[in-house]
Write a protein that holds these residues in place. Structure first.
Motif, PDB file in Angstrom:
ATOM      1  N   UNK A 200      -1.557  -7.940   4.819  1.00 41.17           N
ATOM      2  CA  UNK A 200      -1.051  -6.999   6.060  1.00 41.17           C
ATOM      3  C   UNK A 200      -0.235  -6.542   5.891  1.00 41.17           C
ATOM      4  N   UNK A 201       0.333  -5.534   5.847  1.00 38.75           N
ATOM      5  CA  UNK A 201       2.139  -5.493   5.172  1.00 38.75           C
ATOM      6  C   UNK A 201       1.923  -4.366   6.820  1.00 38.75           C
TER       7      UNK A 201
ATOM      8  N   UNK B  36       1.534  -0.293   0.185  1.00 37.00           N
ATOM      9  CA  UNK B  36      -0.273  -0.320  -0.304  1.00 37.00           C
ATOM     10  C   UNK B  36      -1.112   0.239   0.144  1.00 37.00           C
ATOM     11  N   UNK B  37      -2.121   0.989   0.085  1.00 34.30           N
ATOM     12  CA  UNK B  37      -2.981   1.960   0.481  1.00 34.30           C
ATOM     13  C   UNK B  37      -4.186   1.476   0.897  1.00 34.30           C
TER      14      UNK B  37
ATOM     15  N   UNK C 256       5.411 -10.163   6.091  1.00 27.54           N
ATOM     16  CA  UNK C 256       4.776  -8.774   5.791  1.00 27.54           C
ATOM     17  C   UNK C 256       5.527  -7.706   6.712  1.00 27.54           C
ATOM     18  N   UNK C 257       6.893  -7.062   7.426  1.00 23.05           N
ATOM     19  CA  UNK C 257       7.243  -6.454   8.315  1.00 23.05           C
ATOM     20  C   UNK C 257       8.736  -5.697   7.814  1.00 23.05           C
TER      21      UNK C 257
ATOM     22  N   UNK D  55      -4.850   2.805   6.543  1.00 26.59           N
ATOM     23  CA  UNK D  55      -4.794   1.350   6.809  1.00 26.59           C
ATOM     24  C   UNK D  55      -4.731   2.202   8.333  1.00 26.59           C
ATOM     25  N   UNK D  56      -4.222   1.253   9.474  1.00 17.71           N
ATOM     26  CA  UNK D  56      -4.377   0.631  10.530  1.00 17.71           C
ATOM     27  C   UNK D  56      -2.890   2.064  11.882  1.00 17.71           C
ATOM     28  N   UNK D  57      -3.483   2.292  12.595  1.00 19.08           N
ATOM     29  CA  UNK D  57      -2.338   2.560  13.519  1.00 19.08           C
ATOM     30  C   UNK D  57      -2.871   1.734  14.128  1.00 19.08           C
ATOM     31  N   UNK D  58      -1.488   1.147  15.391  1.00 17.61           N
ATOM     32  CA  UNK D  58      -1.275   0.915  16.550  1.00 17.61           C
ATOM     33  C   UNK D  58      -0.427   1.113  17.096  1.00 17.61           C
TER      34      UNK D  58
END
Length: 843
Positions: free
Chosen positions: A591-592, A551-552, A622-623, A672-675
């Motif tokens: 969120x995925x 998902x964008x 979602x993982x 999206x988000x990077x961690x």
């Protein structure tokens, strides 16, 4: 009882290429009961087509009506009141006459044993088969075989009998006996119609009614004795030395005018000029009953099984040849791969052994049915048409009877090759290999039968191997470089049943197996797990991220760029990494969460701590654990050249720089988000800006937590980071390619070099959050997370934080017992509870 069959204006047109060709041209006539009717004509005259239409065997392209006792009937009705005997003699070769008749009686006469016995006695007496009741069909003469084929259909006492050239292949005496027999059957009150080529004069006189055809037209319809009179009536005179039937055909074929003359003048609507008075049949010695009580499905299967097994058991030469063939080939292949199974030096040869094992059994069980089944299929079609049994019963019995011999032969072949090649001496492995091969044998035999149904023997000998070859090619395509295959080939390869067999056999031999001894200086595949991975045959390979569509702008991404999974020959994960992933998934259910592994591997449960952690992570809906391939992932991106020209390879900090580059590529592709994998998420990201980064201090922006939206603005910012990497990459500088990239971008957007002036500003749609949001404890104070005395201070500083960052590069050696009250343990208990509970002894 049926008095007559009348047909009116029957026309049959078939398509040949682009043209339509008439086979029958508006023919009419009547065939009455109690009479033997012969349809005469040379080859191509249309006589077989007419017979097929009347029997309901042919319906395509047919125009006109068929009436029985003046009632219009369709093909299904005709099928139920008649029986049809094709030109070929279709009888089971290894059954005696008596066995053949008893089997048909059981299929057609219900449970009345007295009726069965009396019917068989009457039929054998009528057809003169009593003296050969105990003779196998294969040993009968041509005439006896023809009579037996007729006898099998007379068991049910049909009212209408159609025969296609019953005298073909018989000598003159046998021909005459056959026609006399048919005449006697007709006198029992039946409608008997047969096609015949040009008979002798003595045989011609045995027919009660002639229907002569040429080029799809009827040129005579009447009594045999009236044929000469008919020819005289159209001013054609038959010489006294000529057979009238031969003469009329010669005249019709000599010119189109003669054909038209004859067809125009024939009385094409009645049996003969003298038959109008004889619509009723003399019923002396006849029975009106059409015996046919089809037994239930189970009884049909039982009877057909008995017939199949009788034939199978008596075909001793076939069984002997199969035993010899499989034994010799087993010894040959066993010798070829002798003693290679437990030597790591020969692992690739052993893979070839698996391939040979599968391919040999496929060909040896596919080709024979493709060549041997077409005659059986003709018999099956005729028996089904004459309503002996239903299709399901036949194929059920055929499938059951096809099992024993292939199963035994596969056991012989597998046992010889397995132990000669010195495969693991473990019963469970052997049985797994054997069962997989049995399934392969069954599918292969079905493939051969499918070819036999579609093709005759000539074409089947080409089509059967021709259709197997591409399936075999797909079975091992991609081994050794499976991860580099494109999506198309990955989908196409799933169509190869042989691939599943090969993967199954190889997995049975190599999975869950200790290291194999090596007889050479070095063996790359002394660990079978590595071989399975490199061959692309693991149990659960990670799917490549390029095969899906995340998902964008709605996903959270982690990158696992270490080589741990490759070294362990399966996907592994550390406790801290798992805690970061679980906390992100737990607090951001909307969120995925995607964990991208750069090492190839499989998810295999061997009961280790890592295996349990992976199962715990996958319990969150979602993982997602995915694979990322450097080469494919960076193609058509602004940093493609950095990978193609191997700049990363020569970096002093290759693993770190790889992680730096991949995070920007991922956010450029999907948003999206990077961690980083050394964080713990302690608050949902729901209310944060779409484009953000976090300052780790008042003089540096970190890249451990980044967000780019999937909008044009966020995509442009991610692209700017990639172009910066492409133009200013430094292989010998740790921070220049990671935090340095986002810092330089923000310096441009915020128009300032000072990080303190960027914090809490919205720089053209990009937000820079203060250190307390993601890095509440600075890198030089990392020990505070692991010290009980600083626990309260850490909690105080992180009360408004979204993540804590434990600086794994510095703290990776720290291990705390579960009983510790350090802040890191407290955060883990609260935000990654499943991972914390599964950790063994320390965290």
């Amino acid at each position: 009882m049926y008095g007559n069959i009348r047909f009116e204006n029957l026309t049959c047109i078939v398509k040949q290429g682009t043209e339509k060709k008439p086979i029958l041209n508006s023919v009419s006539g009547t065939f009455s009961s109690g009479k033997l009717t012969g349809i005469l004509g040379s080859s191509g005259a249309g006589k077989t087509t007419l017979l097929n239409i009347l029997a309901g065997y042919a319906t395509k392209g047919v125009i006109g009506d068929v009436l029985v006792n003046e009632t219009k009937k369709n093909a299904t009705d005709l099928k139920h009141i008649s029986t049809y005997l094709p030109q070929d003699i279709l009888i089971q070769p290894f059954l005696t006459v008596e066995e053949s008749l008893k089997i048909v009686a059981e299929l057609k006469l219900g449970n009345d044993d007295g009726l069965k016995k009396s019917t068989i006695d009457n039929v054998t007496k009528t057809l003169g088969l009593r003296e050969c009741l105990l003779t196998r069909s294969e040993h009968l003469s041509g005439g006896q075989r023809k009579r037996l084929s007729i006898a099998l259909e007379l068991i049910s006492n049909p009212s209408v009998i159609f025969l296609d050239e019953p005298t073909t292949g018989l000598d003159e005496v046998s021909m005459k006996m056959c026609v006399e027999l048919l005449k006697n059957i007709a006198l029992q009150g039946k409608i008997v119609v047969c096609t015949i080529h040009q008979p002798s004069d003595s045989i011609l006189k045995l027919f009660d009614h002639l229907y002569i055809m040429d080029s799809g037209y009827c040129i005579y319809n009447g009594l045999p004795g009236d044929l000469v009179t008919f020819l005289d009536s159209v001013n054609i005179h038959c010489p006294t030395t000529y057979n009238p039937s031969d003469f009329i055909l010669e005249i019709a074929q000599s010119s189109k005018d003669n054909l038209k003359l004859l067809s125009d003048n024939v009385d094409n609507s009645h049996c003969s000029q003298h038959s109008k008075k004889q619509d009723k049949l003399s019923r002396s010695g006849s029975s009106d009953r059409f015996h046919h009580e089809r037994p239930p499905f189970q009884k049909q299967v039982s009877v057909l099984l008995r017939r199949h097994f009788l034939q199978l058991g008596r075909n001793k030469s076939s069984i002997f040849l199969q035993c010899l063939h499989f034994t010799l080939c087993g010894l040959l292949f066993g010798g070829t791969f002798f003693n290679m199974g437990q030597d790591a030096k020969h692992f690739f040869h052993n893979f070839c052994f698996c391939l040979v094992l599968v391919v040999y059994l496929i060909f040896s069980n596919c080709i024979p049915p493709a060549l041997a089944y077409p005659p059986e299929y003709k018999m099956f079609k005729n028996e089904v048409w004459n309503d002996w049994y239903n299709v399901n019963a036949y194929f059920t019995s055929l499938s059951l009877v096809s099992l024993p011999i292939p199963v035994i032969m596969a056991m012989v072949f597998t046992a010889i090759t397995y132990f000669m090649s010195n495969q693991p001496n473990e019963l469970d492995r052997f049985l797994k290999v054997y069962l997989i091969l049995i399934i392969t044998v069954i599918i292969s035999e079905s493939h051969g039968k499918a070819v036999a149904i579609c093709c005759d023997v000539t074409y089947g000998s080409v089509v059967a191997p021709g259709t197997l070859l591409p399936i075999i090619s797909l079975s091992f395509y991609g081994y050794g470089y499976a991860s580099q295959l494109n999506i198309f080939f990955k989908i196409v390869m799933q169509l190869s049943f042989i691939r599943y067999s090969l993967v199954g056999v190889a997995s049975a031999l190599y999975s869950n197996r200790d290291k194999v001894e090596c007889s050479d200086i070095y063996c790359h595949y002394n660990d079978p797990k590595l071989f399975l991975i490199d061959m692309g045959m693991p149990g659960e390979s990670l799917q490549d991220i390029l095969e899906i569509d995340p998902p964008k702008g709605k996903s959270i991404f982690f990158h696992e760029t270490s080589c741990n999974s490759y070294m362990h020959k399966k996907i592994v994960i550390e406790k801290r990494q798992a805690c970061a992933i679980e906390s992100a998934a737990k607090l951001n259910e909307n969120r995925s969460v995607y964990v991208l592994f750069t090492s190839p591997g499989v998810i295999r449960d061997e009961g280790t701590e890592s295996d349990n952690l992976i199962k715990a992570l996958l319990s969150y809906n979602n993982v997602n654990l995915l694979r990322v391939n450097f080469d494919n992932y960076t193609k058509n991106t602004p940093i493609e050249n950095l990978f193609e020209e191997s700049y990363i390879k020569y970096s002093r900090y290759a693993q770190s720089h790889m992680s730096d580059l991949l995070r920007y590529v991922t956010l450029w592709k999907y948003g999206g988000i990077y961690l980083d994998l050394d964080v713990i998420v302690i608050r949902s990201f729901l209310h944060l800006a779409e484009n953000f980064a976090g300052a780790e201090s008042l003089w540096a922006v970190a890249a451990g937590v980044l967000s780019f939206s999937d909008s044009k603005l966020g995509h442009d910012y991610a692209a700017a980071c990639l172009y910066d990497l492409e133009s200013s990459y430094k292989y010998n500088d740790w921070g220049h390619n990671g935090p340095g990239v986002i810092t330089r971008l923000l310096q441009d957007l915020c128009d300032t070099k000072e990080v303190s002036k960027m914090v809490n500003r919205n720089c053209h749609g990009f937000k820079v959050y203060p250190p307390s949001y993601f890095y509440p404890i600075a890198w030089n104070n990392w020990k505070m997370y692991f010290q009980e005395e600083n626990s309260d201070e850490v909690y105080k500083r992180s009360q408004f934080s979204y993540t804590i960052h434990v600086w794994n590069k510095l703290s990776f050696k720290e291990r705390l017992p579960h009983s510790s009250n350090a802040s890191y343990i407290k955060f883990a208990r609260q935000f990654c509870p499943k991972v914390y509970q599964l950790s063994r002894g320390y965290f």
